[in-house]
Design a protein around this motif. Structure first.
Motif, PDB file in Angstrom:
ATOM      1  N   GLN A 119       1.468   6.150   1.367  1.00 33.12           N
ATOM      2  CA  GLN A 119       0.166   5.536   1.209  1.00 33.12           C
ATOM      3  C   GLN A 119      -0.825   6.493   0.559  1.00 33.12           C
ATOM      4  OE1 GLN A 119      -3.408   4.321   4.234  1.00 33.12           O
ATOM      5  NE2 GLN A 119      -1.351   3.791   4.922  1.00 33.12           N
ATOM      6  N   ARG A 120      -0.894   7.709   1.083  1.00 29.96           N
ATOM      7  CA  ARG A 120      -1.786   8.748   0.547  1.00 29.96           C
ATOM      8  C   ARG A 120      -1.432  10.077   1.203  1.00 29.96           C
ATOM      9  NH1 ARG A 120      -5.469   9.818   4.545  1.00 29.96           N
ATOM     10  NH2 ARG A 120      -5.997   8.128   5.982  1.00 29.96           N
ATOM     11  N   PRO A 121      -1.880  11.201   0.620  1.00 31.97           N
ATOM     12  CA  PRO A 121      -1.590  12.501   1.221  1.00 31.97           C
ATOM     13  C   PRO A 121      -2.214  12.637   2.603  1.00 31.97           C
ATOM     14  CG  PRO A 121      -2.304  12.749  -1.053  1.00 31.97           C
ATOM     15  CD  PRO A 121      -2.556  11.315  -0.684  1.00 31.97           C
ATOM     16  N   SER A 122      -1.552  13.425   3.452  1.00 37.53           N
ATOM     17  CA  SER A 122      -2.022  13.614   4.823  1.00 37.53           C
ATOM     18  C   SER A 122      -1.611  14.989   5.311  1.00 37.53           C
ATOM     19  CB  SER A 122      -1.436  12.528   5.731  1.00 37.53           C
ATOM     20  OG  SER A 122      -1.933  12.648   7.036  1.00 37.53           O
ATOM     21  N   ALA A 123      -2.587  15.854   5.573  1.00 31.56           N
ATOM     22  CA  ALA A 123      -2.278  17.232   5.953  1.00 31.56           C
ATOM     23  C   ALA A 123      -1.827  17.420   7.402  1.00 31.56           C
ATOM     24  CB  ALA A 123      -3.490  18.124   5.667  1.00 31.56           C
ATOM     25  N   PRO A 124      -2.412  16.716   8.404  1.00 30.64           N
ATOM     26  CA  PRO A 124      -2.037  17.022   9.795  1.00 30.64           C
ATOM     27  C   PRO A 124      -0.572  16.713  10.081  1.00 30.64           C
ATOM     28  CG  PRO A 124      -4.090  15.775   9.704  1.00 30.64           C
ATOM     29  CD  PRO A 124      -3.508  15.739   8.332  1.00 30.64           C
ATOM     30  N   SER A 178       5.422   4.110  10.021  1.00 31.58           N
ATOM     31  CA  SER A 178       4.325   4.925  10.547  1.00 31.58           C
ATOM     32  C   SER A 178       3.116   4.072  10.905  1.00 31.58           C
ATOM     33  CB  SER A 178       3.929   6.005   9.541  1.00 31.58           C
ATOM     34  OG  SER A 178       4.924   6.999   9.453  1.00 31.58           O
ATOM     35  N   ARG A 179       3.356   2.765  11.079  1.00 26.53           N
ATOM     36  CA  ARG A 179       2.308   1.841  11.524  1.00 26.53           C
ATOM     37  C   ARG A 179       1.138   1.802  10.552  1.00 26.53           C
ATOM     38  NH1 ARG A 179       2.177   5.545  14.896  1.00 26.53           N
ATOM     39  NH2 ARG A 179      -0.042   5.344  15.372  1.00 26.53           N
ATOM     40  N   LYS A 180       1.403   2.071   9.279  1.00 25.70           N
ATOM     41  CA  LYS A 180       0.385   2.069   8.225  1.00 25.70           C
ATOM     42  C   LYS A 180      -0.733   3.062   8.504  1.00 25.70           C
ATOM     43  CE  LYS A 180      -0.482  -2.385   8.264  1.00 25.70           C
ATOM     44  NZ  LYS A 180      -1.032  -3.684   7.809  1.00 25.70           N
ATOM     45  N   ASP A 181      -0.421   4.123   9.225  1.00 28.15           N
ATOM     46  CA  ASP A 181      -1.418   5.108   9.632  1.00 28.15           C
ATOM     47  C   ASP A 181      -1.144   6.424   8.914  1.00 28.15           C
ATOM     48  OD1 ASP A 181      -3.186   6.801  10.884  1.00 28.15           O
ATOM     49  OD2 ASP A 181      -2.760   6.063  12.907  1.00 28.15           O
ATOM     50  N   ALA A 182      -1.979   6.738   7.935  1.00 30.61           N
ATOM     51  CA  ALA A 182      -1.795   7.955   7.137  1.00 30.61           C
ATOM     52  C   ALA A 182      -2.712   9.086   7.586  1.00 30.61           C
ATOM     53  CB  ALA A 182      -2.042   7.650   5.660  1.00 30.61           C
ATOM     54  N   ASP A 214       0.805  -1.234   0.000  1.00 24.80           N
ATOM     55  CA  ASP A 214       0.000   0.000   0.000  1.00 24.80           C
ATOM     56  C   ASP A 214       0.831   1.273   0.000  1.00 24.80           C
ATOM     57  OD1 ASP A 214      -2.420  -1.465   0.022  1.00 24.80           O
ATOM     58  OD2 ASP A 214      -2.255  -1.742   2.183  1.00 24.80           O
ATOM     59  N   VAL A 215       1.978   1.258  -0.682  1.00 21.25           N
ATOM     60  CA  VAL A 215       2.712   2.506  -0.904  1.00 21.25           C
ATOM     61  C   VAL A 215       2.807   2.755  -2.401  1.00 21.25           C
ATOM     62  CG1 VAL A 215       4.018   2.291   1.235  1.00 21.25           C
ATOM     63  CG2 VAL A 215       5.027   1.492  -0.914  1.00 21.25           C
ATOM     64  N   ARG A 216       2.787   4.031  -2.760  1.00 20.46           N
ATOM     65  CA  ARG A 216       2.759   4.412  -4.164  1.00 20.46           C
ATOM     66  C   ARG A 216       3.728   5.561  -4.391  1.00 20.46           C
ATOM     67  NH1 ARG A 216      -1.765   3.320  -1.747  1.00 20.46           N
ATOM     68  NH2 ARG A 216      -3.230   1.807  -2.639  1.00 20.46           N
ATOM     69  N   PRO A 217       4.304   5.630  -5.594  1.00 25.48           N
ATOM     70  CA  PRO A 217       5.214   6.749  -5.878  1.00 25.48           C
ATOM     71  C   PRO A 217       4.449   8.046  -6.074  1.00 25.48           C
ATOM     72  CG  PRO A 217       4.890   5.421  -7.850  1.00 25.48           C
ATOM     73  CD  PRO A 217       4.166   4.704  -6.741  1.00 25.48           C
TER      74      PRO A 217
END
Length: 236
Positions: A137-142, A90-94, A33-36
């Motif tokens: 995994q995906r964008p994350s603002a916080p 990051s414990r797969k936590d996005a 579940d990681v992407r470039p």
């Protein structure tokens, strides 16, 4: 790492590496579940330098922790070696960012080969324009502080369900990221280059209408003869 091995791994796919590792009994080396952020960049290749987050505890992880020059996240960004890949657990936590555009820019300017997290990056649109590969995994603002507390550097970690030891060779392409145990890297790189040459030959033959039966795998002698001639003609 061996410069010849690095050069070879720059030319092969993560899919091919997964097959080479599977032949050696390693089934779970592809970080899940990681992407470039920019699939068009060249391969990412380098030894792993690791960072581990644990769940943040509010009384220990206020925004003021960044005032400490020994904060592990900041130290990791400044100490990750040139040519290495920073791999973040990051414990797969996005839900909160593992890092942002400024820290990733600093890694790039220091000559780091790439960065991988099984969480997310903030400022991802900026990072996507950088010349250094980055995977998430995906964008994350916080900010990471809301959920993650940086604890350890350069220790064995889990990233996307894969065990990563410092010094393991990390390879990323347009599809994903594979972790090659350091002691296997040289032989796997050689085999992957050979596999890539054969698969390029097969792809060309299939696009010309040839059946895969007897070709892939090459159980017919004629397929092996044709491959040898193809290699000779192309210098591969």
């Amino acid at each position: 790492m061996n410069p010849d091995t690095r050069a070879r791994l720059m030319t092969v796919s993560t899919a091919t590496l997964c097959t080479a590792l599977f032949k050696r009994g390693l089934r779970n080396q592809c970080i899940q579940d990681v992407r470039p952020l920019n699939p068009a960049l060249p391969n990412m290749v380098g030894p792993a330098y690791t960072m581990r987050y644990i769940p943040a505890r509010e009384d220990l992880n206020p925004i003021g922790v960044f005032l400490d020059p020994k904060h592990p996240q900041r130290v990791g960004v400044e100490e990750c070696p040139e040519g290495a890949v920073l791999v973040i657990d990051s414990r797969k936590d996005a839900r909160a960012a593992s890092a942002g555009g400024i820290l990733v820019a600093r890694l790039m300017q220091r000559g780091v080969a790439g960065v991988v997290t099984d969480g997310g990056f903030r400022d991802s649109t900026d990072i996507a324009r950088y010349t250094m590969p980055a995977y998430h995994q995906r964008p994350s603002a916080p900010t990471n502080l809301t959920l993650h507390q940086a604890l350890d550097l350069n220790v064995p970690i889990g990233c996307g369900d894969v065990a990563v030891w410092p010094g393991d060779i990390v390879v990323g392409d347009g599809e994903g990221v594979v972790v090659v145990p350091a002691h296997l890297a040289d032989e796997v790189a050689v085999e992957a280059v050979e596999m890539t040459a054969f698969e390029d030959f097969v792809q060309e033959q299939v696009m010309q209408g040839r059946s895969i039966i007897g070709l892939y795998p090459p159980t017919l002698e004629q397929s092996r003869v044709d491959f040898a001639a193809w290699r000779a003609a192309r210098g591969r």
